[in-house]
Design a protein around this motif. Structure first.
Motif, short mmCIF file in Angstrom:
data_model
loop_
_atom_site.label_atom_id
_atom_site.label_comp_id
_atom_site.label_asym_id
_atom_site.label_seq_id
_atom_site.Cartn_x
_atom_site.Cartn_y
_atom_site.Cartn_z
N SER A 133 0.55 -1.64 -0.30
CA SER A 133 -0.20 -0.27 0.67
C SER A 133 1.15 1.04 0.20
CB SER A 133 -1.06 -0.14 1.43
OG SER A 133 -0.39 -0.10 2.30
N ARG A 134 2.43 1.17 -0.34
CA ARG A 134 3.15 2.26 -0.80
C ARG A 134 2.70 3.31 -1.39
NH1 ARG A 134 9.06 0.67 -1.92
NH2 ARG A 134 9.55 3.57 -1.47
N HIS A 135 1.78 3.13 -2.65
CA HIS A 135 1.00 4.29 -3.21
C HIS A 135 0.44 5.36 -1.80
CE1 HIS A 135 -0.71 6.69 -5.92
NE2 HIS A 135 -1.92 6.56 -6.03
N GLY A 136 -0.58 5.06 -1.26
CA GLY A 136 -1.82 5.48 -0.74
C GLY A 136 -0.68 6.31 0.50
N HIS A 137 -0.55 5.57 1.06
CA HIS A 137 0.72 6.26 2.45
C HIS A 137 1.87 6.78 1.33
CE1 HIS A 137 -0.63 3.21 5.51
NE2 HIS A 137 -0.09 2.14 4.60
N GLY A 138 2.04 6.61 0.67
CA GLY A 138 3.18 8.07 -0.28
C GLY A 138 2.96 9.32 -0.71
N LEU A 139 1.57 9.52 -0.05
CA LEU A 139 0.20 10.31 -1.29
C LEU A 139 0.56 11.22 0.22
CD1 LEU A 139 -2.38 9.80 -3.06
CD2 LEU A 139 0.02 10.81 -3.62
N LEU A 140 0.45 10.13 1.11
CA LEU A 140 0.46 11.46 2.89
C LEU A 140 1.73 11.66 3.05
CD1 LEU A 140 -1.90 8.30 5.06
CD2 LEU A 140 -2.46 10.49 3.85
N LEU A 141 2.49 10.73 3.35
CA LEU A 141 4.04 11.29 3.26
C LEU A 141 3.88 12.87 2.27
CD1 LEU A 141 6.23 10.43 5.25
CD2 LEU A 141 7.15 8.85 2.99
N ALA A 142 3.64 12.55 1.10
CA ALA A 142 4.25 13.67 0.56
C ALA A 142 3.15 14.75 1.49
CB ALA A 142 3.32 13.32 -0.80
N ASP A 143 1.78 14.43 0.80
CA ASP A 143 1.29 15.64 2.22
C ASP A 143 2.19 16.10 3.64
OD1 ASP A 143 -0.66 15.85 0.32
OD2 ASP A 143 -1.81 14.85 1.85
N GLY A 144 1.96 15.34 4.26
CA GLY A 144 3.47 15.95 5.40
C GLY A 144 4.08 16.81 5.17
N LEU A 145 4.10 16.16 4.64
CA LEU A 145 6.12 16.85 4.01
C LEU A 145 6.01 18.36 4.00
CD1 LEU A 145 8.49 13.95 2.25
CD2 LEU A 145 8.90 14.85 4.74
N LEU A 146 5.05 18.57 2.38
CA LEU A 146 4.58 19.87 1.97
C LEU A 146 4.25 21.07 3.43
CD1 LEU A 146 3.33 18.35 -1.49
CD2 LEU A 146 5.71 19.65 -1.03
N LEU A 147 3.59 20.11 3.57
CA LEU A 147 3.05 21.07 4.76
C LEU A 147 3.80 21.24 6.08
CD1 LEU A 147 -0.55 19.16 5.56
CD2 LEU A 147 -0.33 21.33 5.14
N LEU A 148 4.56 20.67 5.44
CA LEU A 148 6.36 21.55 6.72
C LEU A 148 6.87 22.29 6.54
CD1 LEU A 148 7.78 21.43 9.41
CD2 LEU A 148 9.38 19.10 8.46
N LEU A 149 7.24 22.01 5.14
CA LEU A 149 7.77 23.13 4.06
C LEU A 149 7.01 24.24 4.07
CD1 LEU A 149 10.32 24.02 2.59
CD2 LEU A 149 8.98 22.20 0.29
N ASP A 150 6.09 24.64 3.59
CA ASP A 150 5.25 25.20 3.19
C ASP A 150 4.70 26.04 4.95
OD1 ASP A 150 4.54 25.00 0.84
OD2 ASP A 150 2.69 23.92 1.41
N ALA A 151 4.54 25.10 6.11
CA ALA A 151 4.89 26.37 6.73
C ALA A 151 5.98 26.33 8.29
CB ALA A 151 4.58 24.92 8.40
N SER A 152 6.86 25.95 7.99
CA SER A 152 8.32 26.45 8.58
C SER A 152 9.29 27.00 7.48
CB SER A 152 9.60 24.97 9.09
OG SER A 152 9.36 24.08 7.98
N GLY A 153 9.02 26.81 6.03
CA GLY A 153 10.00 27.75 5.73
C GLY A 153 11.37 26.58 5.07
#
Length: 102
Positions: A17-37
């Motif tokens: 199930s890497r595909h679905g988890h990969g999307l969640l992981l990408a979301d988390g990383l992108l949120l952190l990048l947007d929030a913290s710069g």
């Protein structure tokens, strides 16, 4: 937030199930990048463990996440300040008392 996001990396290894988890992981990383710069992301990644963060970025890249521009920004961090070469330069600078790149 990165701690929880990176915690998914261990769960993803060897799973179908890497595909679905990969999307969640990408979301988390992108949120952190947007929030913290950029600098905040790099600082958090170093505290968490650069190797784990690089692996998480690779998994995010393999996902079908629609924010390709954001994923490109993550990859630029993996290739730049989070790269193995950057870590070697920081370690050398710490030993010599110089700033990296000088």
């Amino acid at each position: 937030m990165l701690v929880g996001t990176i915690g998914l990396v261990g769960d993803l290894r060897g799973r179908h199930s890497r595909h679905g988890h990969g999307l969640l992981l990408a979301d988390g990383l992108l949120l952190l990048l947007d929030a913290s710069g950029r600098e905040g992301f790099v600082e958090t990644a170093r505290a968490q463990g650069v190797a784990e963060v690089r692996e998480a970025i690779a998994l995010a890249q393999a996902s079908a996440h629609p924010d390709r521009e954001g994923l490109a920004r993550l990859q630029a961090l993996a290739n730049g300040p989070l790269s193995r070469g950057a870590a070697a330069r920081r370690a050398r600078a710490k030993r010599t008392g110089r700033r990296p790149g000088r």
